[in-house]
Design a protein around this motif. Structure first.
Motif, PDB file in Angstrom:
ATOM      1  N   ARG A 150       0.845  -1.360  -0.056  1.00 55.14           N
ATOM      2  CA  ARG A 150      -0.003   0.029  -0.018  1.00 55.14           C
ATOM      3  C   ARG A 150       0.816   1.271  -0.042  1.00 55.14           C
ATOM      4  NH1 ARG A 150      -5.674  -0.687   2.703  1.00 55.14           N
ATOM      5  NH2 ARG A 150      -6.261  -2.474   1.716  1.00 55.14           N
ATOM      6  N   GLY A 180      -6.098   4.962   5.493  1.00 54.32           N
ATOM      7  CA  GLY A 180      -6.773   4.051   4.681  1.00 54.32           C
ATOM      8  C   GLY A 180      -7.090   2.730   5.270  1.00 54.32           C
ATOM      9  N   ASP A 216      -9.908   2.987   7.717  1.00 58.43           N
ATOM     10  CA  ASP A 216     -11.327   3.161   6.939  1.00 58.43           C
ATOM     11  C   ASP A 216     -11.688   1.663   6.423  1.00 58.43           C
ATOM     12  OD1 ASP A 216     -13.319   4.228   5.448  1.00 58.43           O
ATOM     13  OD2 ASP A 216     -12.346   3.769   3.717  1.00 58.43           O
ATOM     14  N   ASP A 217     -10.581   0.635   5.927  1.00 54.94           N
ATOM     15  CA  ASP A 217     -10.891  -0.536   5.556  1.00 54.94           C
ATOM     16  C   ASP A 217     -11.378  -1.336   6.888  1.00 54.94           C
ATOM     17  OD1 ASP A 217     -10.012   0.065   3.264  1.00 54.94           O
ATOM     18  OD2 ASP A 217      -7.815  -1.198   3.352  1.00 54.94           O
TER      19      ASP A 217
END
Length: 93
Positions: A34, A57, A60-61
């Protein structure tokens, strides 16, 4: 509890975790993949900003997965209740 020392994104980290070696390695690879994606897109940002975007990120996942899991658990509970009702009707209880 196993101890680990890893080089992650050019930073050496040592920690203890109940996760097995394969899971720790998979987590490291996910972070590195990532991070690599973030560095390939757009302008040059500081490592701190890129790591912040990476953390956001991943957070959020996690939140999306928790929401999906809660929805699935609710659907399973509803299906279980319907099965119980159907069994009660067929057995006359």
């Amino acid at each position: 509890m196993p101890s680990y020392t890893l080089s992650v994104l050019d930073l050496e980290v040592s920690f203890k975790a109940q996760a097995d070696h394969e899971r720790v390695q998979a987590a490291k690879e996910l972070l590195e993949d990532r991070y690599k994606e973030l560095t390939q897109h757009g302008r040059r940002l500081s490592k701190e900003k890129l790591l912040t975007f990476l953390a956001l990120g991943l957070a959020d996942d996690l939140l999306q997965n928790k929401e999906e899991l809660a929805d699935l658990m609710e659907r399973l509970a509803n299906l279980d209740a319907k099965i119980d009702q159907a069994e009660a009707l067929t057995t006359g209880v």
